[in-house]
Write a protein that holds these residues in place. Structure first.
Motif, PDB file in Angstrom:
ATOM      1  N   UNK A  50      28.335  55.398  50.767  1.00 39.37           N
ATOM      2  CA  UNK A  50      29.635  56.054  50.624  1.00 39.37           C
ATOM      3  C   UNK A  50      30.755  55.180  51.169  1.00 39.37           C
ATOM      4  N   UNK A  51      30.551  54.629  52.350  1.00 38.55           N
ATOM      5  CA  UNK A  51      31.562  53.768  52.964  1.00 38.55           C
ATOM      6  C   UNK A  51      30.912  52.477  53.441  1.00 38.55           C
ATOM      7  N   UNK A  52      31.691  51.387  53.411  1.00 39.21           N
ATOM      8  CA  UNK A  52      31.219  50.119  53.944  1.00 39.21           C
ATOM      9  C   UNK A  52      30.624  49.162  52.935  1.00 39.21           C
ATOM     10  N   UNK A  53      30.526  49.588  51.669  1.00 38.87           N
ATOM     11  CA  UNK A  53      29.876  48.725  50.666  1.00 38.87           C
ATOM     12  C   UNK A  53      30.625  47.405  50.471  1.00 38.87           C
ATOM     13  N   UNK A  54      31.934  47.497  50.276  1.00 38.96           N
ATOM     14  CA  UNK A  54      32.700  46.297  49.956  1.00 38.96           C
ATOM     15  C   UNK A  54      32.672  45.297  51.105  1.00 38.96           C
ATOM     16  N   UNK A  55      32.885  45.773  52.335  1.00 38.14           N
ATOM     17  CA  UNK A  55      32.880  44.847  53.466  1.00 38.14           C
ATOM     18  C   UNK A  55      31.500  44.255  53.687  1.00 38.14           C
ATOM     19  N   UNK A  56      30.457  45.072  53.571  1.00 35.77           N
ATOM     20  CA  UNK A  56      29.095  44.545  53.705  1.00 35.77           C
ATOM     21  C   UNK A  56      28.843  43.457  52.664  1.00 35.77           C
ATOM     22  N   UNK A  57      29.304  43.696  51.435  1.00 40.06           N
ATOM     23  CA  UNK A  57      29.138  42.703  50.371  1.00 40.06           C
ATOM     24  C   UNK A  57      29.874  41.416  50.714  1.00 40.06           C
ATOM     25  N   UNK A  58      31.070  41.525  51.236  1.00 42.58           N
ATOM     26  CA  UNK A  58      31.862  40.345  51.555  1.00 42.58           C
ATOM     27  C   UNK A  58      31.238  39.545  52.703  1.00 42.58           C
ATOM     28  N   UNK A  59      30.747  40.246  53.728  1.00 40.67           N
ATOM     29  CA  UNK A  59      30.106  39.548  54.850  1.00 40.67           C
ATOM     30  C   UNK A  59      28.833  38.858  54.372  1.00 40.67           C
ATOM     31  N   UNK A  60      28.023  39.584  53.608  1.00 45.56           N
ATOM     32  CA  UNK A  60      26.768  39.027  53.111  1.00 45.56           C
ATOM     33  C   UNK A  60      27.011  37.803  52.242  1.00 45.56           C
ATOM     34  N   UNK A  61      27.970  37.920  51.345  1.00 47.23           N
ATOM     35  CA  UNK A  61      28.268  36.784  50.485  1.00 47.23           C
ATOM     36  C   UNK A  61      28.733  35.588  51.305  1.00 47.23           C
TER      37      UNK A  61
END
Length: 449
Positions: A50-61
């Motif tokens: 629900x929340x945190x997907x975009x930031x998690x994706x950016x950190x992981x990338x």
């Protein structure tokens, strides 16, 4: 936006809207099949929640790029331009690349549209078409790994035509109930649709017990390898600091001490944990620790526009795309931890399908006053309607102002923050991604790098 990009984006918008799920993957599977299944030409990590997907994706990338891999990333929605949804090596593709991806998909989309309509179905949706574009663009680059953020849910999300190596589920709360279900358990069931028997699962701690139960049952049913936050992995320590925080993480394969993360808020430490664990699973099958220098370089430079982002000083304007009650709760905690405002003014605009009353109720204890406004989105709640809701929530008409003009609303909020010569006031912008994007534009901030 060039005339050519405007034309292409208008054609995409004519399709079924992004916030509508068509519970059928046959169209996206068919178009990918016709294109030669480009999504199978690289490894992938899929992220739902629900929340945190975009930031998690950016950190992981960012971690994967530091490790020397060429990356693709899909995120949604975009802040400024649709090209942001398809990133290669950390940067959105240019307009020509976006248009080329559209043209690459076009002949195959026409075939699928005709087949589907002939069978009484619908055309490829907006999000399905965009997903096909992203997967094609990644294959053309080519990338080594794609970091894929789901759009809505998981089970029926168009991104599901990839066979991920790693599946990440962030925290789950109430949002998009009209499509995902009315209860946490129902929503978690949809998000859990990204989990597979062959993908290593990285699972955030869940604030709602029902969500945790659903995810654990799915893992058991699949027999999948899984790393659960607060069991196999965890945030061991964190200390807020200027411009970010120091964190110590326990990953799947190693413990990482005193890393500087250039993002504000406790939630970002947990997003970083998920990203680190996912990177461990992809790069070393969860058995080889990541290089500490690599992590230090990645985490200290990562950005996440529109997420607890300070966009101006004197007075401080903090901008966040929080658009559901749990996101608002996280924002309140972040402001209280990192800022000592003597006067806090809200600038709030919400879209129609969101729980505006609960978002405002969550923000109310933080705010001395709120300026209600609206973005240019056709789904925005008109300012006068949202202001009526706010007056009921705040129970004090003097604390609620309204302006249909966003530039005027920003100025009102700034004036209130600086009232009576107050030099330690702050403005908190929240309520929708479109509001965050338009405030960034009006303040002259650069688009995503």
């Amino acid at each position: 936006m060039s005339p050519q990009l405007r034309e292409v984006y208008a054609a995409l918008l004519e399709r079924a809207p992004e916030n509508r799920i068509e519970p059928d993957l046959s169209r996206i599977r068919r178009v990918m099949e016709l294109m030669g299944d480009p999504q199978r030409s690289y490894r992938s990590i899929r992220i739902a929640g629900t929340n945190g997907k975009t930031t998690t994706a950016r950190i992981l990338e960012r971690i994967l790029r530091e490790a020397g891999l060429r990356t693709g990333r899909t995120t949604s929605p975009h802040l400024h331009s649709p090209v942001e949804r398809i990133a290669i090596d950390g940067s959105p593709i240019d307009e020509d690349g976006f248009i080329q991806a559209y043209r690459d998909v076009e002949p195959f989309a026409q075939i699928v549209d005709e087949e589907s309509l002939a069978a009484g179905g619908v055309r490829l949706t907006y999000f399905e078409y965009l997903t096909a574009m992203a997967y094609q663009a990644f294959a053309s680059a080519p990338v080594d790994v794609a970091v894929v953020e789901t759009g809505l849910g998981g089970t029926w999300d168009a991104t599901g035509v990839v066979d991920p190596d790693v599946a990440v589920v962030t925290s789950i709360g109430l949002d998009h109930q009209e499509y995902l279900g009315e209860t946490i358990a129902e929503i978690a069931g949809e998000k859990a649709g990204i989990l597979t028997a062959t993908a290593t699962a990285v699972l955030a701690a869940q604030p709602e017990g029902d969500a945790a139960d659903v995810l654990r049952e799915r893992i058991i049913d699949l027999g999948a390898e899984a790393a659960f936050e607060d069991e196999q992995i965890g945030v061991l320590a964190r200390t807020p600091g200027v411009g970010g925080q120091m964190i110590t993480l326990q990953g799947i394969a190693g413990r990482y001490e005193d890393l500087f993360l250039s993002l504000l808020g406790e939630h970002q430490a947990h997003n970083a944990l998920l990203a680190v664990a996912a990177a461990e699973a992809l790069l070393g099958d969860g058995s080889t620790p990541l290089d500490t220098d690599l992590l230090t370089a990645a985490l200290s430079t990562v950005t996440s526009p529109g997420r607890a982002e300070v966009v101006r000083q004197s007075p401080t304007i903090l901008l966040d795309a929080a658009h559901n009650p749990s996101g608002a709760e996280t924002l309140v905690a972040t402001v209280r931890e990192n800022f000592r405002f003597t006067r806090t003014i809200g600038l709030v605009g919400v879209l129609q399908e969101k729980d505006a009353e609960q978002i405002l109720a969550t923000l109310e204890p933080l705010l001395d006053s709120v300026v209600i406004t609206e973005s240019s989105s056709p789904r925005a709640i008109p300012a006068h309607e949202l202001a009526d809701i706010a007056r009921d929530v705040f129970d004090d008409e003097d604390r609620v102002l309204e302006s249909t003009s966003l530039p005027d609303a920003i100025q009102q909020a700034v004036d209130l923050a600086e009232a009576e010569g107050d030099v330690f006031g702050g403005v908190v912008v929240a309520g929708s991604v479109t509001l965050a994007a338009e405030v960034r534009d009006l303040l002259g901030l650069p688009e995503e790098e």
